[in-house]
Design an enzyme around this catalytic site. Sequence first.
Site, PDB file in Angstrom:
ATOM      1  N   GLY A 188       0.815  -1.216   0.000  1.00  0.00           N
ATOM      2  CA  GLY A 188       0.000   0.000   0.000  1.00  0.00           C
ATOM      3  C   GLY A 188       0.840   1.253   0.000  1.00  0.00           C
ATOM      4  O   GLY A 188       0.516   2.244   0.672  1.00  0.00           O
ATOM      5  N   ALA A 189       1.936   1.245  -0.767  1.00  0.00           N
ATOM      6  CA  ALA A 189       2.914   2.334  -0.714  1.00  0.00           C
ATOM      7  C   ALA A 189       2.675   3.427  -1.737  1.00  0.00           C
ATOM      8  O   ALA A 189       3.515   4.309  -1.903  1.00  0.00           O
ATOM      9  CB  ALA A 189       4.327   1.766  -0.893  1.00  0.00           C
ATOM     10  N   ASN A 190       1.534   3.403  -2.426  1.00  0.00           N
ATOM     11  CA  ASN A 190       1.308   4.425  -3.451  1.00  0.00           C
ATOM     12  C   ASN A 190       0.740   5.708  -2.861  1.00  0.00           C
ATOM     13  O   ASN A 190       0.709   6.746  -3.535  1.00  0.00           O
ATOM     14  CB  ASN A 190       0.356   3.905  -4.530  1.00  0.00           C
ATOM     15  CG  ASN A 190      -1.005   3.540  -3.977  1.00  0.00           C
ATOM     16  OD1 ASN A 190      -1.133   2.481  -3.368  1.00  0.00           O
ATOM     17  ND2 ASN A 190      -2.009   4.375  -4.171  1.00  0.00           N
ATOM     18  N   THR A 191       0.331   5.668  -1.575  1.00  0.00           N
ATOM     19  CA  THR A 191      -0.259   6.864  -0.976  1.00  0.00           C
ATOM     20  C   THR A 191      -0.151   6.790   0.536  1.00  0.00           C
ATOM     21  O   THR A 191       0.185   5.742   1.108  1.00  0.00           O
ATOM     22  CB  THR A 191      -1.746   6.997  -1.384  1.00  0.00           C
ATOM     23  OG1 THR A 191      -2.259   8.259  -0.957  1.00  0.00           O
ATOM     24  CG2 THR A 191      -2.583   5.886  -0.776  1.00  0.00           C
ATOM     25  N   GLY A 192      -0.433   7.901   1.207  1.00  0.00           N
ATOM     26  CA  GLY A 192      -0.558   7.929   2.653  1.00  0.00           C
ATOM     27  C   GLY A 192       0.660   7.484   3.434  1.00  0.00           C
ATOM     28  O   GLY A 192       1.798   7.769   3.071  1.00  0.00           O
ATOM     29  N   ILE A 193       0.405   6.755   4.525  1.00  0.00           N
ATOM     30  CA  ILE A 193       1.484   6.318   5.418  1.00  0.00           C
ATOM     31  C   ILE A 193       2.484   5.442   4.674  1.00  0.00           C
ATOM     32  O   ILE A 193       3.693   5.550   4.874  1.00  0.00           O
ATOM     33  CB  ILE A 193       0.897   5.548   6.621  1.00  0.00           C
ATOM     34  CG1 ILE A 193       0.020   6.472   7.466  1.00  0.00           C
ATOM     35  CG2 ILE A 193       2.012   4.966   7.487  1.00  0.00           C
ATOM     36  CD1 ILE A 193      -0.755   5.753   8.567  1.00  0.00           C
ATOM     37  N   GLY A 194       1.990   4.561   3.803  1.00  0.00           N
ATOM     38  CA  GLY A 194       2.880   3.668   3.068  1.00  0.00           C
ATOM     39  C   GLY A 194       3.858   4.414   2.192  1.00  0.00           C
ATOM     40  O   GLY A 194       5.051   4.089   2.150  1.00  0.00           O
ATOM     41  N   SER A 222      -4.319  -0.577  14.339  1.00  0.00           N
ATOM     42  CA  SER A 222      -5.035   0.676  14.540  1.00  0.00           C
ATOM     43  C   SER A 222      -5.534   0.737  15.978  1.00  0.00           C
ATOM     44  O   SER A 222      -5.663  -0.302  16.647  1.00  0.00           O
ATOM     45  CB  SER A 222      -6.235   0.756  13.577  1.00  0.00           C
ATOM     46  OG  SER A 222      -7.174   1.721  13.993  1.00  0.00           O
ATOM     47  N   TYR A 226     -13.979  -3.933  10.732  1.00  0.00           N
ATOM     48  CA  TYR A 226     -12.662  -3.285  10.707  1.00  0.00           C
ATOM     49  C   TYR A 226     -11.913  -3.544  12.012  1.00  0.00           C
ATOM     50  O   TYR A 226     -10.726  -3.904  12.001  1.00  0.00           O
ATOM     51  CB  TYR A 226     -12.825  -1.784  10.487  1.00  0.00           C
ATOM     52  CG  TYR A 226     -11.518  -1.023  10.476  1.00  0.00           C
ATOM     53  CD1 TYR A 226     -10.582  -1.212   9.458  1.00  0.00           C
ATOM     54  CD2 TYR A 226     -11.210  -0.123  11.495  1.00  0.00           C
ATOM     55  CE1 TYR A 226      -9.375  -0.526   9.442  1.00  0.00           C
ATOM     56  CE2 TYR A 226     -10.005   0.582  11.482  1.00  0.00           C
ATOM     57  CZ  TYR A 226      -9.094   0.374  10.461  1.00  0.00           C
ATOM     58  OH  TYR A 226      -7.896   1.050  10.452  1.00  0.00           O
TER      59      TYR A 226
END
Length: 298
Positions: free
Chosen positions: A27-33, A156, A181
């Site tokens: 998930g490295a394309n946005t946000g924390i990643g 989380s 979740y």
Amino acid sequence: MQAIRSLLIPKWSSDVRLDGKTAIVTGANTGIGKETAKDLAARGARVILACRDMAKGEQAARDIMREVSCAKVVARHLDLADTKSICQFAENIYNTEKALHYLINNAGVALCAFATTVDGFETQFGVNHLGHFFLTFLLLDLLKHSAPSRVITLSSIAHIMGRIQFDDLAVENNYHPARAYAQSKLANVLFTRELAKRTEALGVTAYSVDPGTVNTEITRHIGWPMAEIIQMFSGLLKTSAEGAYTTIYCVVTPENELTNGGHYKDCAYSKGCRAGRDDGTALKLWAASCHLLGIRWR
């Protein structure tokens, strides 16, 4: 507002280098990643951006290479909602990489309407827990070969509200997005706890991370009025870079200063909740996960 933020969000920094190390960030394309990948690249690591959307992944790689001098980053396709895609990703890694020192299980979905993965698992449990469970299983030989190595899985604060519904892991009965979740995030913590016991002798340690309340795209499925409330207080939320602090902390901190299998928040050890420290539930979840995925992981 800035004064309040400085009280709520502690600052952290480290000058540890990671030259010669290889990391995978899901998930490295946005946000924390993306911010995690950028930080690791700035420390000299080779970073593989594991992304479902390759257009966004390749754009993220270009962004990082533009912002970080001599960054060694590459985007690879990975859809955690599809075990076939996970197998293909792992095969690609074994064919192209000689080592893997850090596996950062960062990707996730949150609070979405009921849906299932390609393999029929409830999406949040399937992606957040089972997808990363299976990915770690497939990459374990490379992690062992590269020891000392680490597996860092993002959970989380919601895990404290979670309960593992063994009689209905798909949460099909009375489905509620928040409950599903929370279950997936508790599963992240329990997976880390059991993984640490099984791999410590192999030189592979594991840590779970609560990044805090971060203003990222993961809240995109939240509807009115909660979305408006979050937007109203967005100035008090962590930025994606701040949300990455604890993950980076678990990467660069010497192993003897960390608790294997531990849960971390705000760059420090956190006891988390009692359910997250239940070894019996962790073992039972491990067995159930292996059964659902059709694998044997001793």
